[in-house]
Design a protein around this motif. Structure first.
Motif, mmCIF file in Angstrom:
data_model
loop_
_atom_site.group_PDB
_atom_site.id
_atom_site.type_symbol
_atom_site.label_atom_id
_atom_site.label_comp_id
_atom_site.label_asym_id
_atom_site.label_seq_id
_atom_site.Cartn_x
_atom_site.Cartn_y
_atom_site.Cartn_z
ATOM 1 N N GLU A 237 20.963 64.609 58.006
ATOM 2 C CA GLU A 237 21.549 63.267 57.908
ATOM 3 C C GLU A 237 20.739 62.258 58.712
ATOM 4 O O GLU A 237 20.529 61.114 58.283
ATOM 5 N N PHE A 238 20.266 62.679 59.887
ATOM 6 C CA PHE A 238 19.455 61.777 60.704
ATOM 7 C C PHE A 238 18.127 61.471 60.010
ATOM 8 O O PHE A 238 17.692 60.312 59.952
ATOM 9 N N VAL A 239 17.471 62.498 59.470
ATOM 10 C CA VAL A 239 16.204 62.292 58.771
ATOM 11 C C VAL A 239 16.414 61.378 57.560
ATOM 12 O O VAL A 239 15.607 60.473 57.294
ATOM 13 N N SER A 240 17.507 61.596 56.830
ATOM 14 C CA SER A 240 17.799 60.754 55.660
ATOM 15 C C SER A 240 18.019 59.302 56.064
ATOM 16 O O SER A 240 17.571 58.372 55.370
ATOM 17 N N ARG A 241 18.704 59.113 57.171
ATOM 18 C CA ARG A 241 18.952 57.744 57.656
ATOM 19 C C ARG A 241 17.648 57.053 58.008
ATOM 20 O O ARG A 241 17.420 55.884 57.648
ATOM 21 N N ALA A 276 12.178 68.478 51.966
ATOM 22 C CA ALA A 276 11.225 68.366 50.857
ATOM 23 C C ALA A 276 11.964 68.230 49.530
ATOM 24 O O ALA A 276 11.586 67.423 48.671
ATOM 25 N N GLU A 277 12.998 69.026 49.341
ATOM 26 C CA GLU A 277 13.771 68.966 48.097
ATOM 27 C C GLU A 277 14.389 67.591 47.889
ATOM 28 O O GLU A 277 14.447 67.088 46.764
ATOM 29 N N LYS A 278 14.836 66.982 48.974
ATOM 30 C CA LYS A 278 15.471 65.667 48.900
ATOM 31 C C LYS A 278 14.443 64.530 48.898
ATOM 32 O O LYS A 278 14.795 63.372 48.663
ATOM 33 N N GLY A 279 13.194 64.848 49.207
ATOM 34 C CA GLY A 279 12.144 63.827 49.235
ATOM 35 C C GLY A 279 12.325 62.811 50.347
ATOM 36 O O GLY A 279 11.998 61.633 50.172
ATOM 37 N N ILE A 280 12.803 63.245 51.502
ATOM 38 C CA ILE A 280 13.108 62.298 52.578
ATOM 39 C C ILE A 280 12.022 62.241 53.651
ATOM 40 O O ILE A 280 12.205 61.580 54.678
ATOM 41 N N VAL A 281 10.901 62.906 53.429
ATOM 42 C CA VAL A 281 9.725 62.746 54.290
ATOM 43 C C VAL A 281 8.510 62.582 53.393
ATOM 44 O O VAL A 281 8.504 63.013 52.235
ATOM 45 N N GLY A 309 4.895 71.629 46.298
ATOM 46 C CA GLY A 309 4.310 70.355 45.905
ATOM 47 C C GLY A 309 5.238 69.168 45.933
ATOM 48 O O GLY A 309 4.857 68.066 45.519
ATOM 49 N N ARG A 310 6.456 69.339 46.436
ATOM 50 C CA ARG A 310 7.404 68.219 46.426
ATOM 51 C C ARG A 310 7.037 67.155 47.446
ATOM 52 O O ARG A 310 7.338 65.969 47.239
ATOM 53 N N VAL A 311 6.445 67.530 48.560
ATOM 54 C CA VAL A 311 5.840 66.588 49.498
ATOM 55 C C VAL A 311 4.547 67.220 49.998
ATOM 56 O O VAL A 311 4.397 68.444 49.959
#
Length: 577
Positions: A237-241, A276-281, A309-311
């Motif tokens: 949640e912190f990374v997403s924010r 990686a799956e969520k693409g948040i980095v 390969g997602r990120v």
């Protein structure tokens, strides 16, 4: 040799370009202190899949003694083709190395604000800066834990003191520090480290939250699924924010992560595969520190496979760490292994340990990968602004004197640009007939590199040409590479509203064409007026000239009156409006 056409725009006025080119010098790299790095600023997640990046972790912004020292370090980094610099700005003790009112600033941090000077110096050289935060460690100089001791994690162990990463107040504090540095310094990205719990926290907050979920954390193992999932979700949640914030600000987000995914998730709540799956980095940087080459390869393969390969995976190499100390050869071998196994880059820990020989060896790995993103002209680093490998099968990016003389052909397992017949073109003044210029690319100083194949039967004037400074059909320069030199062959020429004139200052007796591909590199510095042409791996140019007539223009390929093929074209420079 086989990638898609990619044009990158770096627009600046002609006047500003010339002024900047004269002012900026980029020769050597950082020496003696610590820092971290990555490339230009095309926007979040902009790394092309075929490129191989280089970043560096570095410590102690406050240790730079002067602005001149920062400039010297930035020059050294640029020469090493470093893409991202990652300087630590919040250490494990909780104090920070940037100007803010939210945390204790290190008393040794100078008034001249080294972080600001560093970001400016790197940006001029096309190097991205991602300020590095040790996120949830809050040691003896932590304002957060001094004012709120109950926010400390309990039971995590280890040498560092941690704040409870689960608490919303702690996450708000750390997010505020990131926002403070982003708002004040406008870096290219932000970097996450210690983005984990430090162990398994059993503070009163964690006990209460898990009790509501029916779990007594005093009685279960840390691997209890509900507990693991809750802790990992809070870190995510912190990374997403933070990701939502960086995306809005057009900044990148990179993260240093534990090399063992399973233990990272269970014991540290660091679920970097989910990130990686969520693409948040934008980059994952596993800290793969080891002296053992086999271990390094095994873990790199695992990281690449998990992320799929997602990120981009930029593999962390411990040049000198608590777990590793590498020779120059071992460092280069690990970098090459990372490339061979599918990583998109490497991050070296840490800057203070990297010698000039180390940088040279890793740069060679990048060069073999064909991904050095900057070139140097007259001591100035210039970014890649145009590339073409013709794999998309179109000529939309090109403008020829006679389009019917040009086509895409299949050669050597890929597509190439072919001049297959003479152009039906009558120039106003005596000059080449077969010209194909890149559209919408006007540059001042530049480096042009490509592969060329002559397809004409052998004779004295068998030639291939490069065009530059092209302002209209009667005003341009061209390089004529031919078997023999004379007044009209194997030279650098100018067409200035009258028949072409040789302006070569030096040249060889001839450059022998055969039926093989050759690499040609043309370097133009408009400030000094110099023009240099390099052929294959020769250390000295095959011809040179000095001329300041045309300080901007389009570039292209062709021949005076022969045929040939062109591929893997790359142009470094700055677009001029």
């Amino acid at each position: 040799m086989r990638k898609k056409v990619n044009r990158i725009s770096h627009n600046v006025s002609r006047r500003d370009f010339i002024r900047t080119s004269a002012a900026v010098s980029l020769t050597a790299l950082l020496s003696g202190t610590n820092y971290v790095f990555a490339q230009g600023r095309p926007g979040p997640g902009a790394q092309a899949r075929h490129e191989f990046g280089l970043a560096v972790w570095s410590h102690k912004v406050r240790d730079f003694g002067s602005k001149d020292e920062v400039e010297r370090h930035a020059k050294r980094l640029a020469d090493a083709a470093v893409d991202i610099l990652i300087p630590v700005v919040k250490g494990t003790n909780g104090a920070v190395d940037f100007v803010t009112g939210l945390a204790d600033v290190n008393p040794k941090y100078p008034d001249w604000d080294p972080l600001k000077v560093l970001i400016d110096a790197c940006r001029r050289r096309g190097i991205k800066v991602h300020p590095w935060f040790c996120v949830f460690t809050e040691g003896g100089r932590s304002r957060l834990l001094r004012e709120h001791p109950s926010f400390a994690a309990k039971g995590t162990g280890g040498r560092s003191r941690w704040a409870c990463a689960m608490r919303p107040e702690v996450q708000d504090y750390e997010f505020g520090l990131y926002k403070s540095v982003a708002d004040s310094y406008q870096p290219d990205g932000l970097h996450l480290d210690y983005i984990r719990t430090g162990g398994v926290c059993r503070c009163e907050f964690c006990k209460a939250r898990m009790k509501k979920k029916g779990v007594d954390i005093e009685k279960v193992k840390p691997s209890e699924p509900a507990w693991v999932e809750w802790r990992a979700s809070r870190i995510t949640e912190f990374v997403s924010r933070l990701r939502k914030f960086t995306k809005k600000e057009n900044m990148e987000l990179s993260a240093a992560v534990f090399r063992s995914y399973s233990s990272a998730r269970i014991s540290q709540a660091q679920d970097w595969v989910r990130w990686a799956e969520k693409g948040i980095v934008d980059y994952l940087m596993p800290m793969n520190y080891t002296n053992n080459a086999s271990t390094f390869k095994k873990l790199t393969k695992s990281h690449v496979g998990l992320v799929r390969g997602r990120v981009p995976i930029w593999e962390g190499i411990g040049n000198k760490s608590s777990m590793s100390e590498l020779s120059t050869q071992a460092l280069a071998e690990q970098a090459q292994a990372a490339r061979d196994l599918g990583a998109q880059g490497v991050v070296i820990f840490s800057y203070g340990s990297i010698t000039d020989d180390d940088f040279k060896a890793v740069r060679e790995v990048k060069e073999r990968a064909g991904s050095v993103g900057l070139a140097q002209v007259g001591g100035v680093k210039v970014p890649l602004v145009f590339k073409a490998d013709f794999e998309d099968g179109t000529l939309d990016a090109w403008q020829a004197t006679d389009p019917a003389a040009w086509r895409i052909e299949d050669k050597n397992g890929g597509k190439v640009l072919a001049l297959f017949k003479q152009s039906k073109y009558s120039p106003k003044v005596r000059s080449p007939l077969n010209i194909n210029l890149a559209k919408d690319v006007v540059v001042g100083s530049f480096v042009l590199e490509l592969k060329m194949l002559s397809t004409t039967k052998d004779y004295g004037h068998r030639d291939m040409c490069l065009f530059f400074g092209a302002q209209d059909p009667s005003h341009f320069y061209y390089v004529h590479i031919a078997n023999k030199s004379d007044a009209h062959a194997n030279s650098i020429f100018v067409v200035d509203d009258k028949p072409r004139v040789s302006i070569a200052k030096t040249r060889t007796e001839g450059t022998k064409w055969d039926d093989e591909w050759h690499t040609v590199r043309l370097v133009r510095d408009v400030e000094s007026g110099t023009i240099e042409v390099f052929f294959d791996d020769r250390a000295e140019p095959i011809m040179t000239a000095v001329d300041k007539r045309f300080t901007w223009g389009r570039v292209g390929v062709g021949s005076f009156d022969d045929t040939g093929c062109y591929d893997d074209i790359r142009l470094w420079g700055r677009k001029v409006k």
